[in-house]
Design a protein around this motif. Sequence first.
Motif, PDB file in Angstrom:
ATOM      1  N   VAL A  18       2.478   6.033  12.991  1.00  0.00           N
ATOM      2  CA  VAL A  18       2.869   4.807  13.612  1.00  0.00           C
ATOM      3  C   VAL A  18       3.836   4.155  12.599  1.00  0.00           C
ATOM      4  CG1 VAL A  18       1.070   4.788  15.215  1.00  0.00           C
ATOM      5  CG2 VAL A  18       0.817   3.668  13.192  1.00  0.00           C
ATOM      6  N   GLN A  19       4.275   3.059  13.089  1.00  0.00           N
ATOM      7  CA  GLN A  19       4.944   2.255  12.100  1.00  0.00           C
ATOM      8  C   GLN A  19       4.515   0.718  12.498  1.00  0.00           C
ATOM      9  OE1 GLN A  19       9.214   2.723  11.868  1.00  0.00           O
ATOM     10  NE2 GLN A  19       9.695   0.399  11.215  1.00  0.00           N
ATOM     11  N   TYR A  20       4.082   0.134  11.333  1.00  0.00           N
ATOM     12  CA  TYR A  20       3.542  -1.069  11.251  1.00  0.00           C
ATOM     13  C   TYR A  20       4.691  -2.041  10.732  1.00  0.00           C
ATOM     14  CZ  TYR A  20       0.537  -5.057   9.742  1.00  0.00           C
ATOM     15  OH  TYR A  20      -0.073  -6.217   9.637  1.00  0.00           O
ATOM     16  N   GLY A  21       5.265  -2.767  11.960  1.00  0.00           N
ATOM     17  CA  GLY A  21       6.256  -3.662  11.287  1.00  0.00           C
ATOM     18  C   GLY A  21       7.494  -3.024  10.515  1.00  0.00           C
ATOM     19  N   ASP A  22       7.815  -3.713   9.589  1.00  0.00           N
ATOM     20  CA  ASP A  22       9.044  -3.120   8.882  1.00  0.00           C
ATOM     21  C   ASP A  22       8.398  -2.788   7.435  1.00  0.00           C
ATOM     22  OD1 ASP A  22      11.011  -3.692  10.835  1.00  0.00           O
ATOM     23  OD2 ASP A  22      11.495  -5.714   9.893  1.00  0.00           O
ATOM     24  N   THR A  23       7.141  -2.518   7.421  1.00  0.00           N
ATOM     25  CA  THR A  23       6.307  -2.476   6.011  1.00  0.00           C
ATOM     26  C   THR A  23       6.073  -0.927   6.099  1.00  0.00           C
ATOM     27  OG1 THR A  23       5.483  -4.564   6.478  1.00  0.00           O
ATOM     28  CG2 THR A  23       4.536  -3.490   4.682  1.00  0.00           C
ATOM     29  N   TYR A  24       5.432  -0.512   6.764  1.00  0.00           N
ATOM     30  CA  TYR A  24       4.643   1.126   6.591  1.00  0.00           C
ATOM     31  C   TYR A  24       4.979   1.851   7.640  1.00  0.00           C
ATOM     32  CZ  TYR A  24       2.090  -0.765   2.718  1.00  0.00           C
ATOM     33  OH  TYR A  24       1.469  -1.434   1.588  1.00  0.00           O
ATOM     34  N   ARG A  25       5.125   3.087   7.581  1.00  0.00           N
ATOM     35  CA  ARG A  25       4.724   4.145   8.479  1.00  0.00           C
ATOM     36  C   ARG A  25       3.428   4.599   7.966  1.00  0.00           C
ATOM     37  NH1 ARG A  25       8.136   8.772   8.565  1.00  0.00           N
ATOM     38  NH2 ARG A  25       7.352   9.127  10.831  1.00  0.00           N
ATOM     39  N   LEU A  26       2.384   5.021   8.784  1.00  0.00           N
ATOM     40  CA  LEU A  26       1.284   5.410   8.365  1.00  0.00           C
ATOM     41  C   LEU A  26       0.547   6.283   9.380  1.00  0.00           C
ATOM     42  CD1 LEU A  26      -1.542   3.275   9.263  1.00  0.00           C
ATOM     43  CD2 LEU A  26       0.536   1.814   8.358  1.00  0.00           C
ATOM     44  N   CYS A  27      -0.579   7.088   8.982  1.00  0.00           N
ATOM     45  CA  CYS A  27      -1.256   8.069  10.056  1.00  0.00           C
ATOM     46  C   CYS A  27      -2.465   8.692   9.078  1.00  0.00           C
ATOM     47  CB  CYS A  27      -0.335   9.347  10.147  1.00  0.00           C
ATOM     48  SG  CYS A  27      -0.306  10.331   8.837  1.00  0.00           S
TER      49      CYS A  27
ATOM     50  N   ALA B 115       0.311   6.547   3.897  1.00  0.00           N
ATOM     51  CA  ALA B 115       1.113   5.538   4.265  1.00  0.00           C
ATOM     52  C   ALA B 115       2.591   5.596   3.408  1.00  0.00           C
ATOM     53  CB  ALA B 115       0.410   4.359   3.643  1.00  0.00           C
TER      54      ALA B 115
ATOM     55  N   GLU C 288       5.847   3.349   2.414  1.00  0.00           N
ATOM     56  CA  GLU C 288       6.320   2.231   2.161  1.00  0.00           C
ATOM     57  C   GLU C 288       7.802   2.133   2.837  1.00  0.00           C
ATOM     58  OE1 GLU C 288       4.967  -1.114  -0.751  1.00  0.00           O
ATOM     59  OE2 GLU C 288       4.766   1.015  -1.758  1.00  0.00           O
TER      60      GLU C 288
END
Length: 145
Positions: free
Chosen positions: A119-128, A141, A143
């Motif tokens: 998933v993408q958290y705003g313009d800050t991170y892609r994480l799983c 994560a 950045e």
Amino acid sequence: MAVKRMDNVGIVVEDLDTTIAFFVELGLELEGRATIEGEWAGRVTGLGNQHVEIAMMRTPDGHSRLELSRFLAPSIIADHRTAPVNALGYLRVMFAVTDLDATLERLARHGAELVGEVVQYGDTYRLCYIRGPEGVLLGLAEELG
């Protein structure tokens, strides 16, 4: 302030060699292996007479360590490897990675499985979250920007 730093996070495993290979693929370096046993060790952990094989893994920046432990004695008494992400107690370690997709591809060859989805958290991170060898739960994560 009482805390100077966090030295390491410990994870108990059954297959130390497979788990070391997985974390080397992630980018950690094997700092060393040792066998810990004796009365002094049991006094620290409260387990009495223990015999443990450990491997210390270091992050590339040299600031964080992961201690992998394989207990030879006493026997393992609980198994939390399949606990869901909302279980009480220790659950996961989060690693910052430079290329999430490439990291997932490499770790899949070592048995890593995605828990949910990337998933993408705003313009800050892609994480799983992923499960590695023996069900070890990790967060990854990347950045952005």
